[in-house]
Design a protein around this motif. Structure first.
Motif, PDB file in Angstrom:
ATOM      1  N   GLY A 252      18.366   4.538   0.386  1.00 32.62           N
ATOM      2  CA  GLY A 252      17.468   4.124   1.461  1.00 32.62           C
ATOM      3  C   GLY A 252      16.026   4.552   1.259  1.00 32.62           C
ATOM      4  N   THR A 253      15.706   5.117   0.129  1.00 28.45           N
ATOM      5  CA  THR A 253      14.330   5.530  -0.139  1.00 28.45           C
ATOM      6  C   THR A 253      13.463   4.300  -0.341  1.00 28.45           C
ATOM      7  OG1 THR A 253      15.095   7.538  -1.209  1.00 28.45           O
ATOM      8  CG2 THR A 253      12.849   6.862  -1.686  1.00 28.45           C
ATOM      9  N   ASN A 254      12.315   4.271   0.311  1.00 30.93           N
ATOM     10  CA  ASN A 254      11.370   3.177   0.093  1.00 30.93           C
ATOM     11  C   ASN A 254      10.124   3.726  -0.599  1.00 30.93           C
ATOM     12  OD1 ASN A 254       9.719   4.351   2.052  1.00 30.93           O
ATOM     13  ND2 ASN A 254      10.522   3.063   3.674  1.00 30.93           N
ATOM     14  N   LEU A 255       9.170   2.865  -0.905  1.00 29.60           N
ATOM     15  CA  LEU A 255       7.979   3.295  -1.642  1.00 29.60           C
ATOM     16  C   LEU A 255       7.032   4.148  -0.801  1.00 29.60           C
ATOM     17  CD1 LEU A 255       7.234   0.036  -3.624  1.00 29.60           C
ATOM     18  CD2 LEU A 255       8.225   2.159  -4.484  1.00 29.60           C
ATOM     19  N   LEU A 256       7.157   4.109   0.500  1.00 32.38           N
ATOM     20  CA  LEU A 256       6.286   4.925   1.340  1.00 32.38           C
ATOM     21  C   LEU A 256       6.677   6.408   1.293  1.00 32.38           C
ATOM     22  CD1 LEU A 256       5.789   2.665   4.466  1.00 32.38           C
ATOM     23  CD2 LEU A 256       4.199   3.103   2.600  1.00 32.38           C
ATOM     24  N   GLY A 257       7.943   6.701   1.042  1.00 33.82           N
ATOM     25  CA  GLY A 257       8.378   8.104   0.961  1.00 33.82           C
ATOM     26  C   GLY A 257       7.641   8.871  -0.120  1.00 33.82           C
ATOM     27  N   PRO A 258       7.698   8.416  -1.376  1.00 39.64           N
ATOM     28  CA  PRO A 258       6.948   9.111  -2.419  1.00 39.64           C
ATOM     29  C   PRO A 258       5.434   9.056  -2.208  1.00 39.64           C
ATOM     30  CG  PRO A 258       8.654   7.747  -3.398  1.00 39.64           C
ATOM     31  CD  PRO A 258       8.611   7.415  -1.938  1.00 39.64           C
ATOM     32  N   ALA A 259       4.960   8.036  -1.511  1.00 38.83           N
ATOM     33  CA  ALA A 259       3.524   7.944  -1.241  1.00 38.83           C
ATOM     34  C   ALA A 259       3.081   9.039  -0.272  1.00 38.83           C
ATOM     35  CB  ALA A 259       3.176   6.574  -0.668  1.00 38.83           C
ATOM     36  N   GLU A 260       3.988   9.509   0.560  1.00 36.40           N
ATOM     37  CA  GLU A 260       3.664  10.571   1.510  1.00 36.40           C
ATOM     38  C   GLU A 260       3.726  11.963   0.871  1.00 36.40           C
ATOM     39  OE1 GLU A 260       6.528   9.886   4.541  1.00 36.40           O
ATOM     40  OE2 GLU A 260       5.352   8.312   5.493  1.00 36.40           O
ATOM     41  N   HIS A 261       4.298  12.066  -0.306  1.00 30.43           N
ATOM     42  CA  HIS A 261       4.472  13.368  -0.954  1.00 30.43           C
ATOM     43  C   HIS A 261       3.154  14.118  -1.154  1.00 30.43           C
ATOM     44  CE1 HIS A 261       6.263  16.492  -3.383  1.00 30.43           C
ATOM     45  NE2 HIS A 261       5.381  16.233  -4.325  1.00 30.43           N
ATOM     46  N   PRO A 262       2.091  13.482  -1.684  1.00 25.07           N
ATOM     47  CA  PRO A 262       0.836  14.233  -1.855  1.00 25.07           C
ATOM     48  C   PRO A 262       0.305  14.810  -0.543  1.00 25.07           C
ATOM     49  CG  PRO A 262       0.742  12.205  -3.110  1.00 25.07           C
ATOM     50  CD  PRO A 262       1.998  12.145  -2.269  1.00 25.07           C
ATOM     51  N   ALA A 263       0.521  14.115   0.565  1.00 29.13           N
ATOM     52  CA  ALA A 263       0.073  14.637   1.857  1.00 29.13           C
ATOM     53  C   ALA A 263       0.835  15.917   2.211  1.00 29.13           C
ATOM     54  CB  ALA A 263       0.254  13.587   2.940  1.00 29.13           C
TER      55      ALA A 263
END
Length: 65
Positions: free
Chosen positions: A41-52
């Motif tokens: 269920g991981t989408n591309l927004l999950g890893p995009a939030e990692h730097p934050a």
């Protein structure tokens, strides 16, 4: 071994990481960003939030110490 200041590391690496994520996701439709392409269920927004999250963690360490 060289010990570096976490604040210096944060200011140097975080903008580069954020820019790389933005560049890779730029132009993708919202549907593709939110659609989970994996069985977990991981989408591309999950890893995009990692730097934050990294920024928040490091900033907290810098302010506390």
């Amino acid at each position: 071994m060289t010990i570096t200041d976490p604040g210096t590391d944060l200011r140097r690496h975080l903008p580069e990481a954020c820019e790389a994520v933005r560049w890779k996701l730029d132009g993708l439709p919202d549907r593709d960003l939110r659609r989970p392409p994996t069985p977990t269920g991981t989408n591309l927004l999950g890893p995009a939030e990692h730097p934050a999250g990294v920024e928040l963690l490091c900033l907290g360490r810098v302010l506390v110490t």
